[in-house]
Design a protein around this motif. Sequence first.
Motif, PDB file in Angstrom:
ATOM      1  N   GLU A 292       8.611  12.143 -18.793  1.00 41.89           N
ATOM      2  CA  GLU A 292       8.712  11.208 -17.670  1.00 41.89           C
ATOM      3  C   GLU A 292       7.335  10.669 -17.293  1.00 41.89           C
ATOM      4  O   GLU A 292       7.158   9.471 -17.048  1.00 41.89           O
ATOM      5  CB  GLU A 292       9.363  11.900 -16.462  1.00 41.89           C
ATOM      6  N   PHE A 293       6.337  11.560 -17.239  1.00 44.67           N
ATOM      7  CA  PHE A 293       4.971  11.139 -16.919  1.00 44.67           C
ATOM      8  C   PHE A 293       4.476  10.131 -17.959  1.00 44.67           C
ATOM      9  O   PHE A 293       3.929   9.081 -17.602  1.00 44.67           O
ATOM     10  CB  PHE A 293       4.030  12.342 -16.856  1.00 44.67           C
TER      11      PHE A 293
ATOM     12  N   ASN B  90       2.892   4.766 -19.413  1.00 42.71           N
ATOM     13  CA  ASN B  90       2.961   3.596 -20.292  1.00 42.71           C
ATOM     14  C   ASN B  90       3.361   2.349 -19.509  1.00 42.71           C
ATOM     15  O   ASN B  90       2.853   1.255 -19.769  1.00 42.71           O
ATOM     16  CB  ASN B  90       3.910   3.844 -21.464  1.00 42.71           C
ATOM     17  N   GLY B  91       4.272   2.508 -18.552  1.00 41.27           N
ATOM     18  CA  GLY B  91       4.651   1.388 -17.692  1.00 41.27           C
ATOM     19  C   GLY B  91       3.472   0.898 -16.857  1.00 41.27           C
ATOM     20  O   GLY B  91       3.279  -0.308 -16.684  1.00 41.27           O
ATOM     21  N   MET B  92       2.691   1.830 -16.337  1.00 39.58           N
ATOM     22  CA  MET B  92       1.515   1.454 -15.548  1.00 39.58           C
ATOM     23  C   MET B  92       0.475   0.765 -16.423  1.00 39.58           C
ATOM     24  O   MET B  92      -0.159  -0.206 -16.000  1.00 39.58           O
ATOM     25  CB  MET B  92       0.921   2.677 -14.850  1.00 39.58           C
TER      26      MET B  92
ATOM     27  N   PRO C 214       0.808  -1.227   0.000  1.00 34.44           N
ATOM     28  CA  PRO C 214       0.000   0.000   0.000  1.00 34.44           C
ATOM     29  C   PRO C 214       0.842   1.279   0.000  1.00 34.44           C
ATOM     30  O   PRO C 214       0.521   2.218  -0.735  1.00 34.44           O
ATOM     31  CB  PRO C 214      -0.844  -0.111   1.274  1.00 34.44           C
ATOM     32  N   GLU C 215       1.908   1.307   0.770  1.00 31.43           N
ATOM     33  CA  GLU C 215       2.734   2.514   0.817  1.00 31.43           C
ATOM     34  C   GLU C 215       3.416   2.764  -0.525  1.00 31.43           C
ATOM     35  O   GLU C 215       3.525   3.896  -0.987  1.00 31.43           O
ATOM     36  CB  GLU C 215       3.790   2.422   1.936  1.00 31.43           C
ATOM     37  N   GLY C 216       3.872   1.686  -1.163  1.00 25.05           N
ATOM     38  CA  GLY C 216       4.528   1.822  -2.464  1.00 25.05           C
ATOM     39  C   GLY C 216       3.584   2.344  -3.530  1.00 25.05           C
ATOM     40  O   GLY C 216       3.965   3.215  -4.327  1.00 25.05           O
ATOM     41  N   LEU C 217       2.340   1.841  -3.539  1.00 25.21           N
ATOM     42  CA  LEU C 217       1.372   2.314  -4.539  1.00 25.21           C
ATOM     43  C   LEU C 217       1.013   3.777  -4.303  1.00 25.21           C
ATOM     44  O   LEU C 217       0.971   4.567  -5.237  1.00 25.21           O
ATOM     45  CB  LEU C 217       0.118   1.451  -4.541  1.00 25.21           C
ATOM     46  N   VAL C 218       0.795   4.146  -3.051  1.00 24.71           N
ATOM     47  CA  VAL C 218       0.475   5.547  -2.744  1.00 24.71           C
ATOM     48  C   VAL C 218       1.633   6.449  -3.144  1.00 24.71           C
ATOM     49  O   VAL C 218       1.421   7.511  -3.753  1.00 24.71           O
ATOM     50  CB  VAL C 218       0.107   5.718  -1.252  1.00 24.71           C
ATOM     51  N   ALA C 219       2.848   6.043  -2.842  1.00 27.44           N
ATOM     52  CA  ALA C 219       4.014   6.852  -3.219  1.00 27.44           C
ATOM     53  C   ALA C 219       4.121   6.975  -4.736  1.00 27.44           C
ATOM     54  O   ALA C 219       4.411   8.058  -5.262  1.00 27.44           O
ATOM     55  CB  ALA C 219       5.292   6.232  -2.638  1.00 27.44           C
TER      56      ALA C 219
ATOM     57  N   MET D  55       3.384  10.360  -9.478  1.00 24.82           N
ATOM     58  CA  MET D  55       2.760  10.596 -10.794  1.00 24.82           C
ATOM     59  C   MET D  55       1.967  11.903 -10.785  1.00 24.82           C
ATOM     60  O   MET D  55       1.980  12.656 -11.759  1.00 24.82           O
ATOM     61  CB  MET D  55       1.850   9.427 -11.171  1.00 24.82           C
ATOM     62  N   ALA D  56       1.281  12.187  -9.675  1.00 30.51           N
ATOM     63  CA  ALA D  56       0.514  13.433  -9.564  1.00 30.51           C
ATOM     64  C   ALA D  56       1.445  14.641  -9.639  1.00 30.51           C
ATOM     65  O   ALA D  56       1.142  15.636 -10.305  1.00 30.51           O
ATOM     66  CB  ALA D  56      -0.307  13.448  -8.273  1.00 30.51           C
ATOM     67  N   ALA D  57       2.583  14.554  -8.967  1.00 27.86           N
ATOM     68  CA  ALA D  57       3.552  15.650  -9.011  1.00 27.86           C
ATOM     69  C   ALA D  57       4.093  15.845 -10.425  1.00 27.86           C
ATOM     70  O   ALA D  57       4.232  16.979 -10.898  1.00 27.86           O
ATOM     71  CB  ALA D  57       4.690  15.379  -8.030  1.00 27.86           C
ATOM     72  N   LEU D  58       4.377  14.736 -11.107  1.00 30.35           N
ATOM     73  CA  LEU D  58       4.838  14.839 -12.499  1.00 30.35           C
ATOM     74  C   LEU D  58       3.779  15.469 -13.389  1.00 30.35           C
ATOM     75  O   LEU D  58       4.086  16.293 -14.249  1.00 30.35           O
ATOM     76  CB  LEU D  58       5.203  13.453 -13.046  1.00 30.35           C
ATOM     77  N   LEU D  59       2.537  15.080 -13.185  1.00 32.43           N
ATOM     78  CA  LEU D  59       1.443  15.626 -13.996  1.00 32.43           C
ATOM     79  C   LEU D  59       1.294  17.133 -13.774  1.00 32.43           C
ATOM     80  O   LEU D  59       1.125  17.892 -14.725  1.00 32.43           O
ATOM     81  CB  LEU D  59       0.138  14.895 -13.678  1.00 32.43           C
ATOM     82  N   ARG D  60       1.384  17.566 -12.520  1.00 34.90           N
ATOM     83  CA  ARG D  60       1.311  19.013 -12.242  1.00 34.90           C
ATOM     84  C   ARG D  60       2.467  19.742 -12.917  1.00 34.90           C
ATOM     85  O   ARG D  60       2.278  20.793 -13.536  1.00 34.90           O
ATOM     86  CB  ARG D  60       1.340  19.269 -10.736  1.00 34.90           C
TER      87      ARG D  60
END
Length: 127
Positions: A76-77, A82-84, A47-52, A57-62
Motif C-alpha cells: 500500500e505504501f 508511486n502515486g505521489m 493544507p488539511e488534506g496534505l497533512v492527513a 503515509m507515515a503510519a503505513l511506513l511504520r
Amino acid sequence: MTTNDTPVDGPYPIKVTATPSGAELDVTSFLFKAVFTELITKADDDPEGLVAELADMAALLRSAAHGGRDSHARHEFDERMNGMLAEYANDGAIPVYGEQVSRLRDKLGEIAAPRPIPAAREGGAAA
C-alpha cells in the motif's frame, strides 16, 4: 549558460561532479521547481488534506517496517508513493533534451574514464 559541470541546463539543470568513487548528480533545480513547488501548492490549496495524506503515509511506513517487504502495508505504501511521485514529481523522471543528452553523456564518460593514480612519494617518507 552551460558550463562543463552543468551539462544539462534546462528545463531542470543537472550539475555533475566527480567524486572519489564515481559521480554526483545535483538535481536541486528539479526538486525545487517540480517536487517542492507542487507540494507547497497542494499545501496552499488543501493544507488539511496534505497533512492527513502525509500522516497516513507515515503510519503505513511504520507498519511496513514491522510487517516486512511483503506486507500489505508495504504494498500500500509503495502504491501510494508511486502515486505521489506521479502527482508531484513527473514520475521521478527528469527531462533532458537535444544536445544536452550528448553533453551529459560526455561529462559522465569523462568522469568514468580511468584516472591516473597519484605517484607514491619517493622513499616512502613524508615530506
